[in-house]
Design an enzyme around this catalytic site. Sequence first.
Site: not given
Lengths: 302, 252
Positions: A128, A45, A69, A125, A242, A190-191, A215
């Site tokens: 984010c 994390k 999230n 990172n 995903g 990343n998302t 996902g």
Amino acid sequence: MADLKVNIAGVEWKNPVTTGSGTFGFGREYAEYFDLSELGAVCLKALSAKPRLGNKSPRIAETNDGILNSVGLQNPGAEHFLENELDWLRKFDTKLIANLCGSTVEDYVEVAEILGDKLDMLELNISCPNVKVGGMAFGTDPKMVEEVTSKVKAAAKSPLIVKLSPNVTDIAEIAKAAEAGGADALSLINTLLGMKIDIKTRRPVLNNNTGGLSGPAIMPVAVRMVHQVRQAVKLPIIGMGGIASGEDAIEFLLAGADAVAVGTAGIVDPYAWIKVRNGINDYLDQNGYKSVKEIVGKLELN
Amino acid sequence: MLCKLTYKNELRPGLFNFIIDCPQIAAKAKPGQFLHVLCGGSAYLRRPISICAAVEGRFVRFIFEVRGKGTAELAKAQAGQMLDILGPLGNGFDTALPGGGKPLLVGGGIGIFPLLMLAKKLPQKPDIMLGFRDEQSAVMIREFSNAADDIFIASDDGSIGFKGFVTDILKSKIASGAKYSRIYTCGPLPMMRIAADTAKENGIDCQVSMEERMGCGVGACVACACAMTDGSKKRVCKDGPVFSGAEVDFDG
């Protein structure tokens, strides 16, 4: 049993499967379900120089075939991690990747300095979407990507992976900027920034209003971006977004990823990481490949 | 793990009672712990559902209300079908009582179900106070009565028991001199907050069972954060769902 070993920027992983940062904590919870030594690497994390509390709840929302999230990089800080988590993690025969977050370039450099050479790899990172300052802001401007990469690279004592944001117009341009800044490897994606609305209350489900989508819903976007980045740079690529099965992972490898990360699938199924690793091996065996390296980038375009 | 659904019935429209055959979960389950259930269909995430009973070291009972996509899908499951369930998860209630009076259970709505198992596991029969919307939504009164030393019912419209909030009963009971060693509470947040405040004002220990939108259920994804009065955040799924009423920041 095929040869699953891969080499990412000089670090040998026993297999091409790692964890998506932010889905695996510091490993203690899932160690109750399987032996962490089964993984090629464990990506931990995000760590900041100082502890972060993250955002207010609710910070997760279900979407069609995925989740949003907005945890917001909650973590106890890099020093706390070194004192309380690293020795335990070192009991496992797997490579350890720290994920570095910060609000300024100096923050990122500070985390890299605190961690020193104690981790096998560092992942920067800059992607984010859940923090007001830093995070994705660094990852969407090529000049900033190159600058933060080069400064952290100068401080890093382990190979540096740069994790790319998909929330950009041209991912190849960002990948080249990271390469120019001295990145040793890239991880993506990343998302994706998203929003889920509760139509009863007419408000976003997430307290933060927006969050990062992950996902199965995002996998085709991720595969396409891995393919584009593969054409643009020579760096090793860790593909993610995903992945829930061996077949999913094979798509990423064919598109040009040297390794893969599994994240959100593990939130639903604690054994997802092991299933993906076994599924990759099954595909290789069934199709007569002796090594996973034989299929990397073997996509044939129409 | 895969567990066979052995019995299913509908307690009232939209409220389902499931019994699964799962010795591994039944042997370990403690009151206040929960199951993380894969509902099927298009529900991507698991749903946390509290354990209502563990029977004969083999069967586990849980009760859930159809609230959305996941619970609607789960309600379609038929006896004999296998369900993918993680558990038991979470810490559960502390059943070792401090001295000085009976324990008291305060539950509201669908938050009452974990309290049934708790009532049976406590070393001393508790007083139980339950609050419902109306008579139709009041279920399992007999089962709770059997597990209680004394039972009190409230409903919003007065169609069953006292007309008003269950916390009104709590306050008047304490004002009239009732001594309790600990208050255990599970239900709507405003109810738990008043129960926790009342406990604090009267020097009574209190345990609250918190709810939050949850991801992994095992403590890794840190999605289900609960704010604490000391400024920290704890994970409802792993550090909770049961917390001391005094440590939860209900405004957080």
